[in-house]
Design a protein around this motif. Structure first.
Motif, mmCIF file in Angstrom:
data_model
loop_
_atom_site.group_PDB
_atom_site.id
_atom_site.type_symbol
_atom_site.label_atom_id
_atom_site.label_comp_id
_atom_site.label_asym_id
_atom_site.label_seq_id
_atom_site.Cartn_x
_atom_site.Cartn_y
_atom_site.Cartn_z
ATOM 1 N N GLY A 120 7.353 2.566 6.339
ATOM 2 C CA GLY A 120 7.504 3.050 7.713
ATOM 3 C C GLY A 120 6.549 4.189 8.039
ATOM 4 O O GLY A 120 6.161 4.976 7.180
ATOM 5 N N GLU A 121 6.210 4.230 9.327
ATOM 6 C CA GLU A 121 5.233 5.215 9.809
ATOM 7 C C GLU A 121 5.701 6.647 9.582
ATOM 8 O O GLU A 121 4.892 7.558 9.372
ATOM 9 N N GLU A 122 7.031 6.851 9.622
ATOM 10 C CA GLU A 122 7.553 8.218 9.469
ATOM 11 C C GLU A 122 7.294 8.782 8.072
ATOM 12 O O GLU A 122 7.437 9.977 7.841
ATOM 13 N N LYS A 123 6.854 7.919 7.139
ATOM 14 C CA LYS A 123 6.541 8.388 5.780
ATOM 15 C C LYS A 123 5.037 8.614 5.585
ATOM 16 O O LYS A 123 4.611 9.050 4.516
ATOM 17 N N ALA A 124 4.235 8.284 6.608
ATOM 18 C CA ALA A 124 2.772 8.263 6.423
ATOM 19 C C ALA A 124 2.195 9.632 6.041
ATOM 20 O O ALA A 124 1.313 9.724 5.184
ATOM 21 N N ASP A 125 2.689 10.705 6.669
ATOM 22 C CA ASP A 125 2.151 12.038 6.344
ATOM 23 C C ASP A 125 2.493 12.416 4.903
ATOM 24 O O ASP A 125 1.648 12.939 4.169
ATOM 25 N N ALA A 126 3.738 12.146 4.510
ATOM 26 C CA ALA A 126 4.160 12.499 3.144
ATOM 27 C C ALA A 126 3.389 11.667 2.110
ATOM 28 O O ALA A 126 2.999 12.177 1.053
ATOM 29 N N VAL A 127 3.151 10.398 2.428
ATOM 30 C CA VAL A 127 2.404 9.527 1.504
ATOM 31 C C VAL A 127 0.988 10.069 1.314
ATOM 32 O O VAL A 127 0.490 10.180 0.191
ATOM 33 N N LYS A 128 0.357 10.438 2.426
ATOM 34 C CA LYS A 128 -1.013 10.962 2.343
ATOM 35 C C LYS A 128 -1.059 12.242 1.498
ATOM 36 O O LYS A 128 -1.896 12.390 0.604
ATOM 37 N N ALA A 129 -0.124 13.150 1.779
ATOM 38 C CA ALA A 129 -0.112 14.420 1.041
ATOM 39 C C ALA A 129 0.209 14.198 -0.438
ATOM 40 O O ALA A 129 -0.354 14.856 -1.318
ATOM 41 N N MET A 130 1.096 13.240 -0.724
ATOM 42 C CA MET A 130 1.458 12.957 -2.118
ATOM 43 C C MET A 130 0.261 12.460 -2.917
ATOM 44 O O MET A 130 0.056 12.857 -4.072
ATOM 45 N N ILE A 131 -0.562 11.608 -2.277
ATOM 46 C CA ILE A 131 -1.657 10.971 -3.014
ATOM 47 C C ILE A 131 -2.952 11.780 -2.918
ATOM 48 O O ILE A 131 -3.688 11.912 -3.892
ATOM 49 N N GLU A 132 -3.209 12.343 -1.738
ATOM 50 C CA GLU A 132 -4.525 12.944 -1.509
ATOM 51 C C GLU A 132 -4.507 14.466 -1.438
ATOM 52 O O GLU A 132 -5.559 15.100 -1.486
ATOM 53 N N VAL A 152 2.261 5.941 -12.726
ATOM 54 C CA VAL A 152 2.983 5.876 -11.444
ATOM 55 C C VAL A 152 2.497 4.666 -10.650
ATOM 56 O O VAL A 152 1.287 4.470 -10.488
ATOM 57 N N THR A 153 3.432 3.865 -10.181
ATOM 58 C CA THR A 153 3.109 2.770 -9.276
ATOM 59 C C THR A 153 3.686 3.140 -7.906
ATOM 60 O O THR A 153 4.862 3.505 -7.807
ATOM 61 N N VAL A 154 2.838 3.076 -6.879
ATOM 62 C CA VAL A 154 3.271 3.401 -5.520
ATOM 63 C C VAL A 154 3.211 2.113 -4.698
ATOM 64 O O VAL A 154 2.162 1.473 -4.618
ATOM 65 N N ILE A 155 4.334 1.730 -4.113
ATOM 66 C CA ILE A 155 4.355 0.556 -3.233
ATOM 67 C C ILE A 155 4.665 1.049 -1.824
ATOM 68 O O ILE A 155 5.727 1.632 -1.576
ATOM 69 N N ILE A 156 3.714 0.845 -0.920
ATOM 70 C CA ILE A 156 3.882 1.321 0.462
ATOM 71 C C ILE A 156 3.508 0.197 1.428
ATOM 72 O O ILE A 156 2.669 -0.657 1.104
ATOM 73 N N ASP A 157 4.133 0.225 2.580
ATOM 74 C CA ASP A 157 3.748 -0.781 3.572
ATOM 75 C C ASP A 157 2.579 -0.246 4.418
ATOM 76 O O ASP A 157 2.166 0.916 4.268
ATOM 77 N N GLU A 158 2.047 -1.122 5.273
ATOM 78 C CA GLU A 158 0.852 -0.740 6.030
ATOM 79 C C GLU A 158 1.098 0.492 6.895
ATOM 80 O O GLU A 158 0.227 1.348 7.036
ATOM 81 N N ALA A 159 2.310 0.601 7.452
ATOM 82 C CA ALA A 159 2.614 1.751 8.312
ATOM 83 C C ALA A 159 2.604 3.049 7.497
ATOM 84 O O ALA A 159 2.051 4.068 7.930
ATOM 85 N N ALA A 183 0.979 3.550 4.853
ATOM 86 C CA ALA A 183 -0.376 3.756 4.324
ATOM 87 C C ALA A 183 -1.366 4.139 5.420
ATOM 88 O O ALA A 183 -2.537 4.416 5.143
ATOM 89 N N SER A 184 -0.885 4.205 6.675
ATOM 90 C CA SER A 184 -1.814 4.259 7.814
ATOM 91 C C SER A 184 -2.641 5.539 7.891
ATOM 92 O O SER A 184 -3.652 5.573 8.585
ATOM 93 N N LYS A 185 -2.236 6.597 7.183
ATOM 94 C CA LYS A 185 -3.019 7.839 7.262
ATOM 95 C C LYS A 185 -3.871 8.079 6.018
ATOM 96 O O LYS A 185 -4.540 9.116 5.922
ATOM 97 N N LEU A 186 -3.855 7.140 5.078
ATOM 98 C CA LEU A 186 -4.649 7.331 3.860
ATOM 99 C C LEU A 186 -6.138 7.225 4.184
ATOM 100 O O LEU A 186 -6.538 6.473 5.076
ATOM 101 N N SER A 187 -6.948 7.957 3.434
ATOM 102 C CA SER A 187 -8.392 7.893 3.673
ATOM 103 C C SER A 187 -8.979 6.652 3.017
ATOM 104 O O SER A 187 -8.371 6.064 2.118
#
Ligand code: F6R
Length: 238
Positions: A191-203, A221-228, A230-234
């Motif tokens: 979900g999109e509401e996780k996009a900022d946290a996903v970006k900060a966690m990885i990058e 670590v294996t990270v499984i994320i949906d497109e939403a 993942a939408s802020k990843l570089s």
């Protein structure tokens, strides 16, 4: 981190199941489990499968303080409903939310984890980057501890209760230190509401401001994320 991007949480559940299955086939005996909406599709795949957990052990991440195991919003109850009723384990451990002696309960649970080293730990991700109930600012050296929930987590979890006032204010949670001892971590976020946290966690930098960022220091670590999510990843990550 091995980042796998899927279309949606349904596909995420199928991938999550594959990770469980491989761990199982490679001899995993102790599975660290999470609650919340994120792992539900993975648990659905597990319940449909022919994997047999009756000789296995499960160790849950956390539990609300003050809720009895049969309270519909307790994490005990959640696990019964979504997994254990269909796939019983030989031993299933969840912190005891009714133990008001926090020192005794957290020490007991640390002993459970020491006696049952976790082979595969599944995690969800809070919008504020929490894992388990390790909120921003949590000392990563802590083992199991009593946590005061932040306003953002209380608001996010209020959807499961009749109103926000009913959300417990405290929880027992495995610490980041305990999570880091798991041999393999599977983090899912949808979900999109996780996009900022996903970006900060990885990058982002490894910082107590974003507890999940400590996973950058874990070797498997294996990270499984949906497109939403993942939408802020570089581009460099994708
Ligand atoms: C649950 C847990 C929490 C959740 C997180 C995400 O046992 O420890 O860290 O994983 O709050 O919750 P959902 O999946 O509901 O978005």
């Amino acid at each position: 981190m091995n980042v796998i991007i899927v279309k949606d949480r349904t596909e995420g559940g199928q991938k999550g199941f594959q990770v469980f299955k491989e761990a199982y086939q490679n001899g995993a005996k102790v599975f660290g489990l999470a609650t919340g909406s994120t792992p539900v599709t993975t648990y659905e795949e597990l319940t449909k499968s022919n994997l047999d957990f009756s000789q296995m052990t499960s160790v849950n991440l956390d539990e609300y303080v003050g809720l009895a195991p049969d309270h519909p919003q307790s994490y005990h109850y959640f696990m019964q409903k979504h997994l254990f009723d269909q796939k019983p384990f030989a031993h299933s451990y969840v912190p005891d939310g009714l133990n008001s002696d926090a020192a005794a309960e957290t020490a007991r649970y640390d002993q459970v984890i020491a006696d049952n080293p976790i082979d595969l730990q599944i995690l969800g991700l809070g919008q504020n980057g929490h894992i388990g109930f390790n909120e921003p600012g949590t000392d990563p050296a802590l083992g199991t501890h009593k946590v005061q929930l932040t306003e953002s987590t209380i608001k996010a979890n209020a959807r499961f209760f009749d109103n926000e006032n009913e959300v417990p204010r405290y929880a027992y949670s495995m610490g980041i230190k305990s999570i880091m001892t798991s041999k393999h971590v599977l983090l899912e976020a949808f979900g999109e509401e996780k996009a900022d946290a996903v970006k900060a966690m990885i990058e982002g930098p490894v910082t107590t401001d974003l507890p999940a960022s400590f996973l950058q220091n874990h070797g498997h670590v294996t990270v499984i994320i949906d497109e939403a999510a993942a939408s802020k990843l570089s581009q460099a990550t994708l």
